[in-house]
Design a protein around this motif. Structure first.
Motif, PDB file in Angstrom:
ATOM      1  N   LEU A   1       0.781   8.484  60.612  1.00  0.00           N
ATOM      2  CA  LEU A   1       1.820   9.345  60.251  1.00  0.00           C
ATOM      3  C   LEU A   1       2.998  10.042  61.549  1.00  0.00           C
ATOM      4  CD1 LEU A   1       3.258  10.429  57.672  1.00  0.00           C
ATOM      5  CD2 LEU A   1       1.980  12.554  58.112  1.00  0.00           C
ATOM      6  N   MET A   2       2.361  10.094  62.492  1.00  0.00           N
ATOM      7  CA  MET A   2       3.302  10.575  63.624  1.00  0.00           C
ATOM      8  C   MET A   2       4.170   9.345  64.104  1.00  0.00           C
ATOM      9  SD  MET A   2       4.208  12.537  65.870  1.00  0.00           S
ATOM     10  CE  MET A   2       2.961  13.868  65.912  1.00  0.00           C
ATOM     11  N   VAL A   3       3.460   8.072  64.061  1.00  0.00           N
ATOM     12  CA  VAL A   3       4.395   6.958  64.351  1.00  0.00           C
ATOM     13  C   VAL A   3       5.380   6.988  63.463  1.00  0.00           C
ATOM     14  CG1 VAL A   3       4.316   4.446  64.572  1.00  0.00           C
ATOM     15  CG2 VAL A   3       2.335   5.749  65.628  1.00  0.00           C
ATOM     16  N   GLN A   4       5.025   6.943  62.226  1.00  0.00           N
ATOM     17  CA  GLN A   4       6.122   6.726  60.918  1.00  0.00           C
ATOM     18  C   GLN A   4       7.107   7.947  60.938  1.00  0.00           C
ATOM     19  OE1 GLN A   4       4.184   6.816  57.035  1.00  0.00           O
ATOM     20  NE2 GLN A   4       6.139   6.072  56.090  1.00  0.00           N
ATOM     21  N   THR A   5       6.525   9.016  61.444  1.00  0.00           N
ATOM     22  CA  THR A   5       7.744  10.159  61.475  1.00  0.00           C
ATOM     23  C   THR A   5       8.733   9.864  62.812  1.00  0.00           C
ATOM     24  OG1 THR A   5       6.272  11.748  60.897  1.00  0.00           O
ATOM     25  CG2 THR A   5       7.945  12.469  62.278  1.00  0.00           C
ATOM     26  N   VAL A   6       8.386   9.477  63.866  1.00  0.00           N
ATOM     27  CA  VAL A   6       9.159   9.209  64.917  1.00  0.00           C
ATOM     28  C   VAL A   6       9.957   8.023  64.543  1.00  0.00           C
ATOM     29  CG1 VAL A   6       9.243   8.602  67.448  1.00  0.00           C
ATOM     30  CG2 VAL A   6       7.611  10.244  66.746  1.00  0.00           C
ATOM     31  N   GLU A   7       9.450   6.879  64.063  1.00  0.00           N
ATOM     32  CA  GLU A   7      10.443   5.783  63.732  1.00  0.00           C
ATOM     33  C   GLU A   7      11.421   6.109  62.424  1.00  0.00           C
ATOM     34  OE1 GLU A   7       7.135   1.875  64.392  1.00  0.00           O
ATOM     35  OE2 GLU A   7       7.285   2.731  62.521  1.00  0.00           O
ATOM     36  N   SER A   8      11.006   6.871  61.754  1.00  0.00           N
ATOM     37  CA  SER A   8      12.021   7.373  60.702  1.00  0.00           C
ATOM     38  C   SER A   8      13.072   8.238  61.258  1.00  0.00           C
ATOM     39  CB  SER A   8      11.216   8.143  59.616  1.00  0.00           C
ATOM     40  OG  SER A   8      10.291   7.440  58.958  1.00  0.00           O
ATOM     41  N   LEU A   9      12.760   9.068  62.311  1.00  0.00           N
ATOM     42  CA  LEU A   9      13.857   9.721  62.784  1.00  0.00           C
ATOM     43  C   LEU A   9      14.756   8.930  63.977  1.00  0.00           C
ATOM     44  CD1 LEU A   9      14.657  12.696  63.852  1.00  0.00           C
ATOM     45  CD2 LEU A   9      13.267  12.445  65.650  1.00  0.00           C
ATOM     46  N   PHE A  10      14.519   7.955  64.606  1.00  0.00           N
ATOM     47  CA  PHE A  10      15.184   6.989  65.229  1.00  0.00           C
ATOM     48  C   PHE A  10      15.650   5.820  64.730  1.00  0.00           C
ATOM     49  CE2 PHE A  10      13.092   9.805  68.341  1.00  0.00           C
ATOM     50  CZ  PHE A  10      14.481  10.348  68.834  1.00  0.00           C
ATOM     51  N   GLY A  11      14.801   5.323  63.613  1.00  0.00           N
ATOM     52  CA  GLY A  11      14.945   4.146  63.071  1.00  0.00           C
ATOM     53  C   GLY A  11      14.919   2.971  64.143  1.00  0.00           C
ATOM     54  N   GLN A  12      13.791   3.283  64.846  1.00  0.00           N
ATOM     55  CA  GLN A  12      13.331   2.165  65.879  1.00  0.00           C
ATOM     56  C   GLN A  12      12.044   2.100  65.918  1.00  0.00           C
ATOM     57  OE1 GLN A  12      15.786   0.565  68.010  1.00  0.00           O
ATOM     58  NE2 GLN A  12      17.010   1.826  66.630  1.00  0.00           N
ATOM     59  N   ARG A  13      11.464   1.044  66.034  1.00  0.00           N
ATOM     60  CA  ARG A  13       9.976   0.583  65.887  1.00  0.00           C
ATOM     61  C   ARG A  13       9.156   0.976  67.344  1.00  0.00           C
ATOM     62  NH1 ARG A  13       7.667  -3.180  63.022  1.00  0.00           N
ATOM     63  NH2 ARG A  13       5.552  -4.154  63.724  1.00  0.00           N
ATOM     64  N   ILE A  14       7.981   1.718  67.195  1.00  0.00           N
ATOM     65  CA  ILE A  14       7.340   2.137  68.317  1.00  0.00           C
ATOM     66  C   ILE A  14       6.212   0.692  68.345  1.00  0.00           C
ATOM     67  CG2 ILE A  14       5.539   3.508  69.118  1.00  0.00           C
ATOM     68  CD1 ILE A  14       8.263   4.672  68.542  1.00  0.00           C
ATOM     69  N   ASP A  15       6.081   0.049  69.671  1.00  0.00           N
ATOM     70  CA  ASP A  15       5.536  -0.991  70.057  1.00  0.00           C
ATOM     71  C   ASP A  15       4.083  -0.426  70.637  1.00  0.00           C
ATOM     72  OD1 ASP A  15       7.703  -3.106  69.883  1.00  0.00           O
ATOM     73  OD2 ASP A  15       8.595  -1.763  71.154  1.00  0.00           O
ATOM     74  N   HIS A  16       3.853   0.558  70.954  1.00  0.00           N
ATOM     75  CA  HIS A  16       2.494   1.037  71.526  1.00  0.00           C
ATOM     76  C   HIS A  16       2.426   2.390  71.376  1.00  0.00           C
ATOM     77  CE1 HIS A  16       1.619  -2.803  72.909  1.00  0.00           C
ATOM     78  NE2 HIS A  16       2.604  -3.022  73.746  1.00  0.00           N
ATOM     79  N   ILE A  17       1.227   3.075  71.192  1.00  0.00           N
ATOM     80  CA  ILE A  17       0.652   4.298  71.259  1.00  0.00           C
ATOM     81  C   ILE A  17      -0.149   4.709  72.428  1.00  0.00           C
ATOM     82  CG2 ILE A  17      -0.107   6.122  69.808  1.00  0.00           C
ATOM     83  CD1 ILE A  17       0.789   3.038  68.096  1.00  0.00           C
TER      84      ILE A  17
END
Length: 375
Positions: A179-195
Motif C-alpha cells: 500500500l505504501m508503494v501504491q500510495t507513492v505511485e498514485s501520487l506521482f503517476g510513476q512506477r516504483i521499480d525497487h523497494i
C-alpha cells in the motif's frame, strides 16, 4: 572542530538516560539506499563484489509481496521516457519491472517506526502498527550520470488508495509495503521499480564500521531529549550521535523541514565516506560496512546482489557531487479536518516533477527550480 566520539567515556553535561522505546523512531530509511551505494563503487573495488554479494543475499530480508496488484500500477519507463506494455504482461507481472538496464529507475527507500510491530508485519502486506518515519524516492536517470533523491515529508497529506486522505506515513500501517508503494505511485503517476527498508541498528552499525562520519553542522543546536550539543562546523559523529543528529526536530523552528535537511546532509557525508580511498582500499572495512548493514535490511526480491552489481558497473563514475538531494516542494503546514498537524501538498510542483521523471529530464527540473543544493 566538534567531535562526538563512540568512546565509553564520552558524555555531555545534563545528558539524561536514553529511552529505549523512543530509540525505535529514528531516521532509518535513508540508509537502505546507502547500503546499495556501498556497493555502487568504482571498478577498482570489483574484487570485493563476490563476497559482498554473498553477504547481501544471505543476510538481507526479502519482501515477498512488495508490490500492489499489477492492474493498479503505472507502466514502467523505457528509454526516452516512454511507457509500454499492457498491465500484467511480461516481466512486470511478477511484481517489479522488466530489466533495469537502459532505462530510468525509481527506488522507494523507507524507514519505519515499529511502535511494537515487526518488519514481518509491514512486509506481509497486512496492516500493522508500523509507520514510515522517513521516505525518499530515489530516481536514477537512464544515462546513470546522477542520483536524485527526493525526500517526502512524513506528514504529507495525501490520498491513500481505499483509505481516504491521511498522512503519507500511515500507508504502511494501513496496508504494509504494497500500500505504501501504491500510495507513492498514485501520487506521482510513476512506477516504483525497487523497494528498500532499514532498521535503525543498521544505521548505527554502518556509521561505526566506517569509524565515524564527519558532518558540517550549519548552525549550533542542542537535541531536545538528550541535551546533546552539536556545535557549528565539522562534527565527527559516531553511530549513536549521528542517529540523534538526523532524528532531531524539536530544536528547530521549522521542525521536520530542518530534520530532513540534516538527514540529507548526513547522507551526502556518509556517501563521501563510503567512496573515500580509506574505505574502498580497505577490504576489511568494506566487509565490515556491508556486514553491519545487511542483517537490518529488507528489499524486494528483484533487488539482489546481481542487480546491485549491474548498477555498480553502470554508476561507476558517480561521485558524491553527482548526488542531488531535495525535498518535495509543499505548500507548508496546516490542520486536517480532524485536527491533525499536516503538510500540504503542492499539486503544481508534483505535476511538474512527475512529468520530468516520466521524460527522464529531472536534471532540467532541478536546474529550473534551483534545487541543485537542496531546499
Amino acid at each position: 572542530m566538534g567531535t562526538l566520539s563512540a568512546h565509553p567515556s564520552f558524555a555531555h553535561p545534563g545528558k539524561t538516560a536514553r529511552n529505549p522505546a523512543r530509540r525505535r523512531r529514528p531516521f532509518r530509511a535513508v540508509l537502505l539506499l546507502l547500503l546499495a551505494l556501498v556497493l555502487l563503487i568504482p571498478a577498482s573495488a570489483g574484487a570485493y563484489l563476490f563476497n559482498l554479494g554473498r553477504i547481501f543475499d544471505s543476510e538481507t530480508t526479502k519482501i515477498e509481496n512488495a508490490f500492489p496488484d499489477e492492474a493498479t500500477r503505472p507502466q514502467p519507463s523505457f528509454p526516452g521516457g516512454a511507457a509500454g506494455g499492457a498491465p500484467g504482461a511480461g516481466p512486470a507481472a511478477a511484481g517489479g519491472s522488466p530489466s533495469d538496464s537502459g532505462r530510468s529507475l525509481n527506488i522507494l527507500v523507507m524507514g519505519s517506526d515499529s511502535r511494537g510491530a515487526t518488519t514481518e508485519e509491514a512486509t506481509s502486506g497486512a496492516g500493522s502498527n508500523q509507520r514510515a518515519d522517513t521516505l525518499m524516492l530515489v530516481h536514477i536517470p537512464a544515462d546513470r550520470s546522477k542520483i536524485y533523491s527526493i525526500s517526502l515529508m512524513r506528514d504529507l497529506w495525501v490520498g491513500i488508495p481505499d483509505h481516504g486522505h491521511a498522512k503519507i506515513n500511515a500507508a504502511l500501517a494501513f496496508g504494509g509495503v504494497p500500500l505504501m508503494v501504491q500510495t507513492v505511485e498514485s501520487l506521482f503517476g510513476q512506477r516504483i521499480d525497487h523497494i528498500a527498508m532499514i532498521d535503525f541498528e543498521g544505521f548505527v552499525g554502518l556509521t561505526d564500521a566506517l569509524g565515524g562520519v564527519q558532518v558540517d553542522v550549519p548552525a549550533p543546536f542542542v537535541s531536545y531529549h538528550d541535551q546533546i550539543a552539536f556545535p557549528a562546523g565539522p562534527n565527527t559523529l559516531d553511530g549513536k550521535h549521528a542517529l540523534e543528529f538526523v532524528r532531531e526536530r524539536y530544536a528547530f523552528a521549522d521542525g521536520d523541514y530542518q530534520r530532513v535537511r540534516n538527514q540529507q546532509a548526513f547522507v551526502k557525508a556518509l556517501l563521501a565516506r563510503n567512496l573515500s580511498a580509506d574505505t574502498l582500499l580497505n577490504p576489511l572495512k568494506v566487509h565490515n560496512v556491508v556486514s553491519a548493514m545487511a542483517p537490518f535490511i529488507s528489499v524486494d526480491g528483484g533487488l539482489d546482489a546481481a542487480t546491485i552489481a549491474g548498477l555498480a558497473v553502470e554508476l561507476k563514475d558517480v561521485r558524491p557531487r553527482d548526488m542531488v538531494m531535495f525535498t518535495l516542494p509543499t505548500r507548508g503546514t496546516g490542520t486536517s479536518t480532524d485536527g491533525q498537524s499536516i503538510v500540504l501538498t503542492d499539486p503544481v510542483a508534483i505535476e511538474a516533477l512527475s512529468a520530468a521523471m516520466a521524460a527522464d529530464t529531472l536534471g532540467d527540473y532541478v536546474a529550473a527550480n534551483g534545487l541543485e543544493g537542496g531546499n
